[in-house]
Scaffold this active site. Structure first.
Site, PDB file in Angstrom:
ATOM      1  N   SER A 149      -2.482  -3.329   3.578  1.00  0.00           N
ATOM      2  CA  SER A 149      -2.015  -2.493   4.646  1.00  0.00           C
ATOM      3  C   SER A 149      -1.948  -3.128   5.863  1.00  0.00           C
ATOM      4  CB  SER A 149      -3.036  -1.415   4.798  1.00  0.00           C
ATOM      5  OG  SER A 149      -2.721  -0.507   5.739  1.00  0.00           O
ATOM      6  N   ASP A 228       1.136   7.241  -1.642  1.00  0.00           N
ATOM      7  CA  ASP A 228       0.692   6.460  -0.596  1.00  0.00           C
ATOM      8  C   ASP A 228       0.883   7.444   0.752  1.00  0.00           C
ATOM      9  OD1 ASP A 228      -0.186   5.183   2.068  1.00  0.00           O
ATOM     10  OD2 ASP A 228       0.088   3.401   0.928  1.00  0.00           O
ATOM     11  N   HIS A 261      -3.256   4.598  -1.150  1.00  0.00           N
ATOM     12  CA  HIS A 261      -3.455   3.827  -0.362  1.00  0.00           C
ATOM     13  C   HIS A 261      -4.976   3.176  -0.668  1.00  0.00           C
ATOM     14  CE1 HIS A 261      -2.212   1.665   3.313  1.00  0.00           C
ATOM     15  NE2 HIS A 261      -3.131   1.582   3.860  1.00  0.00           N
TER      16      HIS A 261
END
Length: 286
Positions: A149, A228, A261
Site C-alpha cells: 500500500s 481490494d 487489501h
C-alpha cells in the site's frame, strides 16, 4: 551509530529482533525490526527491506506476513522500519486522521513546516537505515525492497530513483499514482507544498514516464487483489500498467482474483515475492 535491543525471539532457526536507535535524519528515536535467518550465524546474507502501509509499525509485517519460514530457507534477512517518525515533538495530523502524520510518512522528504524537521523517511530508508544494518548485522551489499500500500508506493519510487542500490523490487497493493489520488494529494500537499511538479518525484507512474532507454530497469513484481476496496480510487493499478507499457518496463503485474487489501492477501503470496528477490540476488554482482 548505536542501537538498543528491545526484544528477540527464536524463529525457524533464526532470530526475530527489534531495535531502537537515535536517528540523525528524522531527529527522533526510530524503531525497526530485523529477521536474521540461520545462515547469518556463519556468513553474510542478502537483505530485503520491507515498507509497511498506513497506520502500521515495524511489527505488522513481521507478525502477520508469515515470511520467516521461507526467509530462513532462502537465507534472506528482512528489515522492516517504522512508517513514520514518532515521539515527543513529532507533529501529527491535527484531526488525528489515519492517512497523514504519525504512521503515514509516505517515504518522502518533507519540505514544508512543521513536517520537514522530522518527516525525512526517504533519506532514512535509502541512506541511514542501510548504513546502520550494514554496520551491525552480517549482511552483504545485495539489497531488494518491497512493501504494501503506502509502503508499496515507497518501495516502487525508491527503487525507480535508486536502481543502482537494489537487485529487484516488489509490492502488494501499491499506491502507484499518488499525485492523482486522495491519500497522496492530502499527504503531498502538507509535506511538499502546493507545487505539484515537486510531487512527481514520489510518484511511480511519473517516474516511469521520464525513464530513458539506457536507464537501468529493475525487475519488478506487483500483486493486486481484485476485491481490494481501495483499488479504483486510491491505488489506481491500471495507471502503473499503462506507464510500464509505455516505458517498456519489465513489470510483472498479477491481479489476484478474490483477494483484498489485508495481510491475508500478503501472507498468501509472500513466498512468491521472496523467491523472486532470491532469484535476482543470485544474478546480482558481488
Amino acid at each position: 551509530m548505536t542501537i538498543e535491543l528491545v526484544s528477540q525471539n527464536r524463529s525457524f532457526g533464526g532470530w526475530q529482533k527489534q531495535y531502537t536507535h537515535r536517528s540523525s535524519v528524522t531527529g527522533c528515536n526510530m524503531r525497526f525490526a530485523v529477521y536474521l535467518p540461520p545462515q547469518a550465524e556463519t556468513e553474510k546474507v542478502p537483505v530485503l527491506y520491507w515498507l509497511s502501509g498506513l497506520t502500521c509499525t515495524d511489527e505488522n509485517f513481521m507478525q502477520k506476513a508469515a515470511a520467516q519460514k521461507i526467509a530462513a530457507e532462502l537465507g534472506i534477512a528482512i528489515v522492516a522500519p517504522d512508517t513514520s517518525p514518532r515521539g515527543e515533538g513529532v507533529p501529527d495530523d491535527e484531526e488525528g486522521a489515519y492517512d497523514f502524520g504519525l504512521g503515514a510518512g509516505f517515504y518522502l522528504n518533507a519540505t514544508e513546516q512543521p513536517w520537514a524537521q522530522h518527516y525525512q523517511m526517504y533519506d532514512y530508508v535509502v541512506k541511514e537505515l542501510p548504513q546502520l544494518i550494514e554496520q551491525h548485522f552480517p549482511v552483504t551489499d545485495k539489497k531488494a525492497i518491497s512493501g504494501h500500500s503506502m509502503g508499496g508506493h515507497g518501495a516502487l519510487t525508491i527503487a525507480l530513483k535508486n536502481s543502482d542500490r537494489y537487485s529487484s523490487v516488489s509490492a502488494f497493493s501499491p499506491i502507484v499514482n499518488p499525485v492523482n489520488c486522495p491519500w497522496g494529494q492530502k499527504a503531498f500537499r502538507h509535506y511538499l507544498g502546493n507545487d505539484r511538479e515537486s510531487w512527481k518525484q514520489y510518484d511511480s507512474c511519473e517516474l516511469m514516464s521520464v525513464l530513458k532507454p539506457a536507464d537501468k530497469k529493475l525487475p519488478m513484481l506487483v500483486d493486486q487483489g481484485t476485491l481490494d476496496n481501495f483499488l479504483v480510487e486510491q491505488l489506481q493499478t491500471r495507471s502503473l500498467e499503462a506507464s510500464a507499457k509505455e516505458a517498456d518496463y519489465p513489470l510483472e503485474l498479477r491481479y489476484q482474483e478474490g483477494y483484498d487489501h489485508s495481510y491475508y492477501f500478503i501472507s498468501s503470496f509472500i513466498e512468491d515475492h521472496l523467491r523472486f528477490h532470491h532469484q535476482h540476488f543470485e544474478f546480482a554482482q558481488d
